[in-house]
Design a protein around this motif. Structure first.
Motif, PDB file in Angstrom:
ATOM      1  N   ALA A   1      67.976  13.603  36.138  1.00 50.20           N
ATOM      2  CA  ALA A   1      67.879  12.150  36.132  1.00 50.20           C
ATOM      3  C   ALA A   1      68.458  11.574  37.418  1.00 50.20           C
ATOM      4  O   ALA A   1      67.882  10.662  38.027  1.00 50.20           O
ATOM      5  N   TRP A   2      69.603  12.078  37.843  1.00 55.53           N
ATOM      6  CA  TRP A   2      70.185  11.624  39.110  1.00 55.53           C
ATOM      7  C   TRP A   2      69.294  12.010  40.286  1.00 55.53           C
ATOM      8  O   TRP A   2      69.183  11.258  41.256  1.00 55.53           O
ATOM      9  N   ALA A   3      68.640  13.170  40.201  1.00 55.98           N
ATOM     10  CA  ALA A   3      67.777  13.609  41.304  1.00 55.98           C
ATOM     11  C   ALA A   3      66.558  12.713  41.455  1.00 55.98           C
ATOM     12  O   ALA A   3      66.010  12.589  42.559  1.00 55.98           O
ATOM     13  N   THR A   4      66.112  12.062  40.366  1.00 55.26           N
ATOM     14  CA  THR A   4      64.960  11.167  40.482  1.00 55.26           C
ATOM     15  C   THR A   4      65.265   9.948  41.346  1.00 55.26           C
ATOM     16  O   THR A   4      64.343   9.232  41.751  1.00 55.26           O
TER      17      THR A   4
ATOM     18  N   LEU B   1      74.485   5.751  36.165  1.00 55.79           N
ATOM     19  CA  LEU B   1      73.230   5.788  36.916  1.00 55.79           C
ATOM     20  C   LEU B   1      72.433   4.504  36.698  1.00 55.79           C
ATOM     21  O   LEU B   1      71.876   3.939  37.652  1.00 55.79           O
ATOM     22  N   ALA B   2      72.378   4.030  35.461  1.00 54.88           N
ATOM     23  CA  ALA B   2      71.633   2.809  35.162  1.00 54.88           C
ATOM     24  C   ALA B   2      72.237   1.602  35.873  1.00 54.88           C
ATOM     25  O   ALA B   2      71.507   0.739  36.374  1.00 54.88           O
ATOM     26  N   PHE B   3      73.567   1.542  35.951  1.00 60.38           N
ATOM     27  CA  PHE B   3      74.210   0.459  36.686  1.00 60.38           C
ATOM     28  C   PHE B   3      74.006   0.606  38.195  1.00 60.38           C
ATOM     29  O   PHE B   3      73.812  -0.385  38.907  1.00 60.38           O
ATOM     30  N   ALA B   4      74.055   1.846  38.682  1.00 60.92           N
ATOM     31  CA  ALA B   4      73.984   2.084  40.129  1.00 60.92           C
ATOM     32  C   ALA B   4      72.662   1.634  40.721  1.00 60.92           C
ATOM     33  O   ALA B   4      72.622   1.167  41.866  1.00 60.92           O
TER      34      ALA B   4
ATOM     35  N   GLU C   1      64.201   3.875  37.516  1.00 56.73           N
ATOM     36  CA  GLU C   1      64.163   3.941  36.060  1.00 56.73           C
ATOM     37  C   GLU C   1      63.257   5.052  35.552  1.00 56.73           C
ATOM     38  O   GLU C   1      63.060   5.186  34.337  1.00 56.73           O
ATOM     39  N   ALA C   2      62.693   5.847  36.448  1.00 54.99           N
ATOM     40  CA  ALA C   2      61.696   6.844  36.059  1.00 54.99           C
ATOM     41  C   ALA C   2      62.275   7.972  35.210  1.00 54.99           C
ATOM     42  O   ALA C   2      61.527   8.703  34.561  1.00 54.99           O
ATOM     43  N   TRP C   3      63.599   8.106  35.176  1.00 49.85           N
ATOM     44  CA  TRP C   3      64.221   9.208  34.445  1.00 49.85           C
ATOM     45  C   TRP C   3      64.194   9.035  32.937  1.00 49.85           C
ATOM     46  O   TRP C   3      64.471   9.982  32.194  1.00 49.85           O
ATOM     47  N   HIS C   4      63.860   7.879  32.441  1.00 50.33           N
ATOM     48  CA  HIS C   4      63.899   7.624  31.002  1.00 50.33           C
ATOM     49  C   HIS C   4      63.049   8.611  30.223  1.00 50.33           C
ATOM     50  O   HIS C   4      63.409   9.022  29.110  1.00 50.33           O
ATOM     51  N   GLY C   5      61.917   9.001  30.794  1.00 54.41           N
ATOM     52  CA  GLY C   5      61.021   9.916  30.087  1.00 54.41           C
ATOM     53  C   GLY C   5      61.585  11.300  29.862  1.00 54.41           C
ATOM     54  O   GLY C   5      61.071  12.062  29.035  1.00 54.41           O
TER      55      GLY C   5
END
Length: 290
Positions: free
Chosen positions: A184-187, A86-89, A245-249
């Motif tokens: 995380a993917w849904a964000t 996800l981070a790479f995508a 990047e909002a999924w980090h939280g």
């Protein structure tokens, strides 16, 4: 089936037989049929299904990229692999995914010379705009779903369902990690829709499929670069790519969702503005040339 063929057998047929003008849902079915007939769309979905497990398998045989978020944990938990992908995508794949169909769906009519045929028959400009927009949005949502499901499933099958180390050092049990990774993917949905709307706008304005497809990818990369500069915190919050990047939280010991809410609002603003400008541009377009 080409776009011209679909027009002649759909919209044109209704006009010549004197049938009642088609509704928006009918136009939407025509657009979905045209998209389903395109090899590019089928190959894109196939790639979203097949490529992620291959990438995870490659990661499994390599040294962990410890300088990347969750890179150091890709051999210890399949959930980490799903988050690393996800981070790479978000760097270029998701903007490209959003633009491949949306950037061509209006400009393709210019390439085939079918605007005059469509807009002087039964369907109105508002119906065409709504149907094409919905087609691009639905396709991109399906593509993201396939990509996410394939990545998560492949990661868990290849690496395993071990607990996931959190970003605060805590250990997240597998039963909790799975819904968090899915969330995380849904964000990625709001910024993906923002890039879809941007590609639709460029498709309308440029009348060039290459511009409609390539420019959102270039702009996404430029936004990534801009976000790394210091002293631009406010501007960074308004970038579409920040939402990726909002999924980090979600993976800290004390979870916070403020960035997700903010990213959703920013993406909604981008989406509404781009669609409004695109619609107005299409309404005012002179189609007498074809």
């Amino acid at each position: 089936m080409t776009q011209t063929t679909a027009v002649r057998t759909g919209i044109g047929h209704g006009a010549h037989t004197g049938a009642r003008p088609p509704g928006t849902m009918t136009v939407l079915r025509w657009e979905m049929t045209k998209l389903a007939a395109q090899a590019r769309a089928r190959y894109l979905l196939l790639g979203c299904l097949v490529v992620p497990p291959v990438i995870v398998a490659v990661f499994a045989g390599q040294q962990p990229p410890s300088d990347t978020i969750y890179g150091r944990h890709i051999h210890t938990s399949g959930y980490a692999d799903a988050l690393l992908v996800l981070a790479f995508a978000h760097q270029w794949l998701l903007p490209m995914l959003a633009a491949l169909v949306a950037g061509d769906i209006f400009a393709g009519e210019d390439g085939h010379g079918t605007w005059k045929t469509i807009l002087t028959r039964s369907a109105g400009r508002g119906q065409i705009f709504a149907a094409k927009t919905l087609t691009a949005v639905l396709f991109n949502l399906v593509a993201l779903l396939v990509l996410a499901a394939s990545t998560i499933a492949g990661s868990l099958l290849i690496v395993g369902t071990q607990p996931l180390p959190g970003l605060s050092g805590q250990l997240i049990p597998a039963g909790t990690a799975l819904p968090l990774v899915a969330a995380a993917w849904a964000t990625a949905i709001p910024p993906l829709l923002g890039f879809t709307a941007l590609a639709l706008l460029l498709s309308v304005l440029s009348r060039n499929p290459t511009v409609g497809v390539a420019t959102p990818v270039v702009l996404g990369f430029a936004m990534q670069m801009l976000s790394t500069l210091g002293g631009l915190d406010l501007a960074r919050r308004l970038l579409l790519t920040t939402g990726f990047e909002a999924w980090h939280g979600l993976f800290t010991e004390h979870r916070f969702t403020g960035p997700i809410t903010q990213a959703g609002a920013v993406a909604a603003g981008w989406t509404l503005v781009c669609l409004l400008i695109g619609y107005l541009a299409l309404r005012r377009r002179d189609i007498t040339g074809g």
